[in-house]
Design a protein around this motif. Sequence first.
Motif, mmCIF file in Angstrom:
data_model
loop_
_atom_site.group_PDB
_atom_site.id
_atom_site.type_symbol
_atom_site.label_atom_id
_atom_site.label_comp_id
_atom_site.label_asym_id
_atom_site.label_seq_id
_atom_site.Cartn_x
_atom_site.Cartn_y
_atom_site.Cartn_z
ATOM 1 N N ALA A 1 -29.585 -71.116 73.661
ATOM 2 C CA ALA A 1 -30.401 -70.280 72.773
ATOM 3 C C ALA A 1 -30.194 -70.758 71.341
ATOM 4 C CB ALA A 1 -29.995 -68.811 72.901
ATOM 5 N N ALA A 2 -31.148 -70.438 70.482
ATOM 6 C CA ALA A 2 -31.126 -70.934 69.106
ATOM 7 C C ALA A 2 -29.917 -70.459 68.302
ATOM 8 C CB ALA A 2 -32.410 -70.549 68.385
ATOM 9 N N GLY A 3 -29.299 -69.377 68.649
ATOM 10 C CA GLY A 3 -28.181 -68.858 67.867
ATOM 11 C C GLY A 3 -26.821 -69.303 68.354
ATOM 12 N N THR A 4 -26.784 -70.153 69.373
ATOM 13 C CA THR A 4 -25.499 -70.550 69.936
ATOM 14 C C THR A 4 -25.154 -71.994 69.576
ATOM 15 O OG1 THR A 4 -26.527 -71.280 71.987
ATOM 16 C CG2 THR A 4 -25.790 -68.993 71.898
ATOM 17 N N ALA A 5 -23.900 -72.338 69.771
ATOM 18 C CA ALA A 5 -23.431 -73.707 69.562
ATOM 19 C C ALA A 5 -22.448 -74.024 70.673
ATOM 20 C CB ALA A 5 -22.766 -73.838 68.191
ATOM 21 N N ILE A 6 -22.566 -75.226 71.230
ATOM 22 C CA ILE A 6 -21.720 -75.606 72.364
ATOM 23 C C ILE A 6 -21.049 -76.958 72.101
ATOM 24 C CG2 ILE A 6 -23.046 -74.278 74.053
ATOM 25 C CD1 ILE A 6 -24.477 -76.865 74.822
ATOM 26 N N ASP A 7 -20.007 -77.236 72.887
ATOM 27 C CA ASP A 7 -19.311 -78.515 72.785
ATOM 28 C C ASP A 7 -20.258 -79.657 73.127
ATOM 29 O OD1 ASP A 7 -16.915 -77.249 72.186
ATOM 30 O OD2 ASP A 7 -16.259 -77.201 74.281
ATOM 31 N N VAL A 8 -20.023 -80.810 72.507
ATOM 32 C CA VAL A 8 -20.755 -82.024 72.832
ATOM 33 C C VAL A 8 -19.709 -83.113 73.082
ATOM 34 C CG1 VAL A 8 -21.104 -82.720 70.412
ATOM 35 C CG2 VAL A 8 -22.697 -83.512 72.160
ATOM 36 N N ALA B 1 -18.124 -77.709 62.632
ATOM 37 C CA ALA B 1 -17.018 -77.905 63.572
ATOM 38 C C ALA B 1 -17.319 -78.991 64.598
ATOM 39 C CB ALA B 1 -16.705 -76.595 64.294
ATOM 40 N N GLY B 2 -18.561 -79.498 64.612
ATOM 41 C CA GLY B 2 -18.935 -80.541 65.561
ATOM 42 C C GLY B 2 -19.536 -80.009 66.841
ATOM 43 N N LEU B 3 -20.022 -78.778 66.825
ATOM 44 C CA LEU B 3 -20.670 -78.191 67.999
ATOM 45 C C LEU B 3 -22.179 -78.430 67.920
ATOM 46 C CD1 LEU B 3 -18.756 -74.788 68.085
ATOM 47 C CD2 LEU B 3 -18.295 -76.846 69.450
ATOM 48 N N TRP B 4 -22.820 -78.531 69.073
ATOM 49 C CA TRP B 4 -24.257 -78.781 69.159
ATOM 50 C C TRP B 4 -25.011 -77.454 69.104
ATOM 51 C CZ3 TRP B 4 -26.625 -81.455 74.101
ATOM 52 C CH2 TRP B 4 -27.993 -81.671 73.908
ATOM 53 N N PHE C 1 -16.478 -84.510 70.621
ATOM 54 C CA PHE C 1 -16.578 -84.670 69.177
ATOM 55 C C PHE C 1 -16.156 -83.361 68.526
ATOM 56 C CE2 PHE C 1 -18.632 -84.550 65.066
ATOM 57 C CZ PHE C 1 -18.546 -85.858 64.614
ATOM 58 N N LYS C 2 -15.264 -83.429 67.512
ATOM 59 C CA LYS C 2 -14.788 -82.232 66.804
ATOM 60 C C LYS C 2 -14.519 -82.551 65.350
ATOM 61 C CE LYS C 2 -12.282 -79.714 70.337
ATOM 62 N NZ LYS C 2 -11.407 -78.584 70.239
ATOM 63 N N CYS C 3 -14.586 -81.536 64.521
ATOM 64 C CA CYS C 3 -14.162 -81.622 63.127
ATOM 65 C C CYS C 3 -13.256 -80.423 62.891
ATOM 66 C CB CYS C 3 -15.350 -81.580 62.175
ATOM 67 S SG CYS C 3 -16.565 -82.881 62.482
ATOM 68 N N GLU C 4 -12.033 -80.672 62.427
ATOM 69 C CA GLU C 4 -11.089 -79.573 62.242
ATOM 70 C C GLU C 4 -9.966 -79.984 61.295
ATOM 71 O OE1 GLU C 4 -9.384 -78.623 66.081
ATOM 72 O OE2 GLU C 4 -9.180 -80.726 66.581
ATOM 73 N N GLN C 5 -9.357 -78.976 60.694
ATOM 74 C CA GLN C 5 -8.239 -79.196 59.771
ATOM 75 C C GLN C 5 -7.016 -79.679 60.538
ATOM 76 O OE1 GLN C 5 -8.407 -79.005 56.448
ATOM 77 N NE2 GLN C 5 -10.550 -78.362 56.528
ATOM 78 N N GLY C 6 -6.156 -80.408 59.845
ATOM 79 C CA GLY C 6 -4.887 -80.806 60.424
ATOM 80 C C GLY C 6 -4.929 -82.044 61.302
ATOM 81 N N VAL C 7 -6.043 -82.749 61.319
ATOM 82 C CA VAL C 7 -6.117 -83.980 62.113
ATOM 83 C C VAL C 7 -6.494 -85.142 61.207
ATOM 84 C CG1 VAL C 7 -6.765 -82.776 64.231
ATOM 85 C CG2 VAL C 7 -8.550 -83.664 62.739
ATOM 86 N N VAL C 8 -6.228 -86.338 61.674
ATOM 87 C CA VAL C 8 -6.640 -87.533 60.954
ATOM 88 C C VAL C 8 -8.029 -87.904 61.439
ATOM 89 C CG1 VAL C 8 -6.126 -89.973 60.588
ATOM 90 C CG2 VAL C 8 -4.263 -88.320 60.722
ATOM 91 N N GLY C 9 -8.926 -88.172 60.510
ATOM 92 C CA GLY C 9 -10.281 -88.567 60.889
ATOM 93 C C GLY C 9 -10.291 -89.906 61.600
#
Length: 173
Positions: free
Chosen positions: A147-154, A61-64, A103-111
């Motif tokens: 923490a190692a198990g999390t992901a955050i916005d970048v 999804a583009g999360l750090w 930065f994001k990756c998701e359905q329904g958008v143009v790259g």
Amino acid sequence: MRSSNPLLLLLPLLATLTTALPATTPLPPTARSTASFTGRGQIRTLWNQGDYADLGCLTAAGLWTTNNALCGTFTGTALTTSSLPTFTLSSSAGPCHVYGAQFKCEQGVVGFEFGIWPWPNSIPGKDCLRYGQYGLMASSGVGGPPAAGTAIDVHFVSYSEQGKYVWLTWAPV
């Protein structure tokens, strides 16, 4: 009879030096190949200072994240629509783009059309992702996932964030 112009004495030396130079010169940074961002790979987050430590990766999804088990696999496709090397990125979450500065990756958008950072203030010898004139990334937290198990916005840095800033780089898989 000797010439009184000292520059004329340098002509034989200049002729020798120019023939000793290599026949090819390296391409300028803006003309580098995007081969490092094509095919399948991970997007790694490397610290922009010190030892350029690997501080994790991006999820699909583009999360750090700092948890390698959560790293996404991206597909980079070279484009021929620009005079500079450009490419699109996508993952199982969808095409990648920049929303605001995030930065994001998701359905329904143009790259989006991405490129390689062309200036020498990134990581020496490493291709770093850019979008337009931006490339250096950060989180709103204290410098990365807590923490190692999390992901955050970048997002692109505003230089108000605390902690380490990162360049997005490519690791083929």
